[in-house]
Design an enzyme around this catalytic site. Structure first.
Site, mmCIF file in Angstrom:
data_model
loop_
_atom_site.group_PDB
_atom_site.id
_atom_site.type_symbol
_atom_site.label_atom_id
_atom_site.label_comp_id
_atom_site.label_asym_id
_atom_site.label_seq_id
_atom_site.Cartn_x
_atom_site.Cartn_y
_atom_site.Cartn_z
ATOM 1 N N HIS A 140 0.774 -1.204 0.492
ATOM 2 C CA HIS A 140 -0.003 0.249 -0.106
ATOM 3 C C HIS A 140 1.176 1.115 0.164
ATOM 4 O O HIS A 140 1.833 1.794 1.373
ATOM 5 C CB HIS A 140 -1.085 -0.188 1.337
ATOM 6 C CG HIS A 140 -1.820 -0.970 1.063
ATOM 7 N ND1 HIS A 140 -2.320 -1.293 2.115
ATOM 8 C CD2 HIS A 140 -2.440 -1.862 -0.280
ATOM 9 C CE1 HIS A 140 -3.164 -2.586 1.821
ATOM 10 N NE2 HIS A 140 -3.338 -2.526 0.791
ATOM 11 N N GLU A 143 1.914 3.715 3.060
ATOM 12 C CA GLU A 143 2.139 3.367 3.928
ATOM 13 C C GLU A 143 4.056 3.168 3.885
ATOM 14 O O GLU A 143 4.234 1.746 4.139
ATOM 15 C CB GLU A 143 1.751 1.879 4.659
ATOM 16 C CG GLU A 143 0.419 2.485 4.402
ATOM 17 C CD GLU A 143 -0.317 0.280 4.892
ATOM 18 O OE1 GLU A 143 0.740 -0.392 5.212
ATOM 19 O OE2 GLU A 143 -1.446 -0.038 4.610
ATOM 20 N N ARG A 198 -2.966 5.027 -2.358
ATOM 21 C CA ARG A 198 -3.543 3.546 -1.441
ATOM 22 C C ARG A 198 -2.563 2.333 -2.333
ATOM 23 O O ARG A 198 -1.919 1.777 -2.275
ATOM 24 C CB ARG A 198 -4.487 3.246 -0.406
ATOM 25 C CG ARG A 198 -4.403 1.510 -0.344
ATOM 26 C CD ARG A 198 -6.123 1.098 0.649
ATOM 27 N NE ARG A 198 -5.526 0.477 0.503
ATOM 28 C CZ ARG A 198 -5.853 -0.438 1.755
ATOM 29 N NH1 ARG A 198 -5.779 0.081 3.151
ATOM 30 N NH2 ARG A 198 -6.247 -2.240 2.023
ATOM 31 N N HIS A 268 2.680 -3.539 6.972
ATOM 32 C CA HIS A 268 2.203 -2.690 7.064
ATOM 33 C C HIS A 268 1.710 -2.165 7.738
ATOM 34 O O HIS A 268 2.627 -1.974 8.702
ATOM 35 C CB HIS A 268 0.701 -2.980 6.606
ATOM 36 C CG HIS A 268 0.359 -4.226 5.801
ATOM 37 N ND1 HIS A 268 -0.595 -4.544 4.317
ATOM 38 C CD2 HIS A 268 0.685 -5.877 4.987
ATOM 39 C CE1 HIS A 268 -0.736 -5.339 3.270
ATOM 40 N NE2 HIS A 268 0.063 -6.109 4.048
ATOM 41 N N GLU A 342 1.117 -4.593 11.266
ATOM 42 C CA GLU A 342 0.559 -3.403 11.016
ATOM 43 C C GLU A 342 1.630 -2.744 12.324
ATOM 44 O O GLU A 342 0.454 -3.523 12.942
ATOM 45 C CB GLU A 342 -0.416 -3.723 11.572
ATOM 46 C CG GLU A 342 -2.049 -4.736 10.350
ATOM 47 C CD GLU A 342 -2.227 -4.089 8.686
ATOM 48 O OE1 GLU A 342 -1.931 -2.928 8.738
ATOM 49 O OE2 GLU A 342 -3.034 -3.969 8.057
#
Length: 416
Positions: A140, A143, A198, A268, A342
């Protein structure tokens, strides 16, 4: 409030249908609408707090103020800043040249806009067959902490593999394959045009809208849940599974190597989670206990550095439902261990994590990732010692490592 929803940028969750009472809702509000949104929330007696007063200010802070020609040299490369793709390409070339005994750069494929995708292979020469740990970052575009971690990971391994016994040990048995930026076109677009972009940059509807969410484009229950078929949506899953050249490049390579890949890691942000399969169903994988034990060990190791707390569990149960993710796909094709990280934070900065958090984020994440790799190594290659020039030192190091196995890995996972 409802009439304003289409103007607001949902950060967490990504779909309106995933908004639930008692769960966090993060939205980015255009400056001209801030007061109107606040008034509407107050009118409906909905409590809220402002996490980021000025998103643009954070965006400006994340951009390096100076670009200098010496920064492509590994010794001068600044790992505590975010880097545009041109510099990451240069870094990959230089890191291979400076570590040619260990690092090779390989072609993976081409992007929608015909840019070259490369991955780095970190491999110690060996006469015996070795297995693979795969890691990709930057699926993405917005990020940025994700590619920053992939670069930090490579740097840290290369700096420490001779002096750190655990790295020396797992490099005897495992090769590390690292894709620093999967979504190259989108990443460049996030630097040059739209910081919070994104998706990739594939055109749809005769060029009236652009981009597919690459992490909803893999062939794992594709299009079944947690996606949009509207090409303007942030979570547009594409016209079909593996419709995007970036996704196909990764999928084709992984399928060729799947018998040798023991662990698939995809990095991520944000939210502070270590996610296990699956996102599209609440039915647990056959090895869910093993996946959870290792993830919990990784989260504990991460917390030990700065006290950062990560939640661990299946995506569908602790975050939201989604389909077409690379994590689920990797597990579905037979790769036993598959995780999504994440990274920081929980929303104070969200997708625009300041550069001063790159180092602590990467340092703590290194502990989690190397814990997972240690567990893989101990499970599939139990009992091995790190070979050094002194036989007595090698023996003491072997005993030390063996005594630490229960601390590193869950009971029953150290030996197959």
């Amino acid at each position: 409030m409802i009439k304003l929803a289409y103007l607001l940028d949902l950060w967490k969750p990504l779909l309106p249908e995933d908004i639930w009472a008692g769960k966090d809702l993060h939205i980015r509000v255009p400056a001209p609408l801030v007061q109107e949104v606040k008034d509407s929330l107050d009118q409906h007696m909905i409590s809220y707090k402002v996490l980021i007063p000025d998103v643009q200010e954070l965006v400006d802070q994340s951009m390096p103020r100076e670009r200098s020609s010496h920064r492509h040299v590994p010794e001068g490369y600044v790992y505590t800043q975010y880097h545009p793709m041109e510099e990451i390409y240069q870094w990959m070339t230089q890191i291979q040249k400076s570590n040619s005994e260990l690092v090779t750069q390989h072609y993976l494929g081409n992007t929608t806009e015909n840019r070259t995708m490369y991955y780095l292979q970190i491999s110690q020469p060996s006469n015996k067959p070795k297995k693979i740990i795969w890691m990709d970052c930057g699926i993405h575009a917005r990020e940025w902490i994700s590619p920053a971690f992939c670069q930090w990971f490579v740097k840290d391994i290369l700096q420490n593999y001779k002096s750190d016994p655990k790295i020396s040990r797992f490099l005897q048995n495992l090769d590390l394959y690292v894709l620093p930026v999967l979504n190259i076109d989108g990443y460049i677009y996030s630097w040059e045009k739209e910081r919070l972009w994104r998706k990739n940059r594939s055109p749809h509807m005769n060029g009236t809208c652009y981009g597919t969410d690459l992490n909803r484009n893999f062939n794992s229950s594709w299009g079944s849940i947690g996606v949009s078929y509207n090409c303007s949506s942030e979570i547009f899953c594409g016209p079909g599974p593996e419709s995007e050249p970036e996704t196909r490049a990764v999928a084709q390579f992984i399928k060729r190597k799947k018998s040798d890949i023991l662990c698939y890691l995809t990095i991520h942000s944000y939210g502070q989670y270590i996610l296990t399969p699956y996102g599209s169903t609440t039915k647990p994988p056959s090895n869910s206990e093993e996946l959870m034990h290792i993830a919990e060990k990784a989260a504990a190791a991460l917390m030990g550095k700065y006290g950062t707390s990560y939640e661990v569990g299946p995506t569908s149960l602790i975050l939201y439902s989604n389909s077409g993710s690379s994590r689920d796909w990797a597990h579905m094709i037979g790769i036993p261990l598959s995780y999504t990280f994440e990274l920081r934070d929980k929303g104070t900065h969200g997708f625009v994590l300041p550069p001063d958090q790159i180092q602590p984020t990467c340092e703590e994440t290194m502990l989690a990732v190397t814990t997972i790799i240690e567990c893989v190594d101990q499970k599939y290659f139990p009992g091995g010692a790190v070979l050094l020039t002194s036989s007595s030192l090698g023996l003491s190091l072997c005993l030390s490592l063996e005594s630490r196995i229960p601390e590193i890995c869950p009971p029953g996972l150290a030996i197959t």
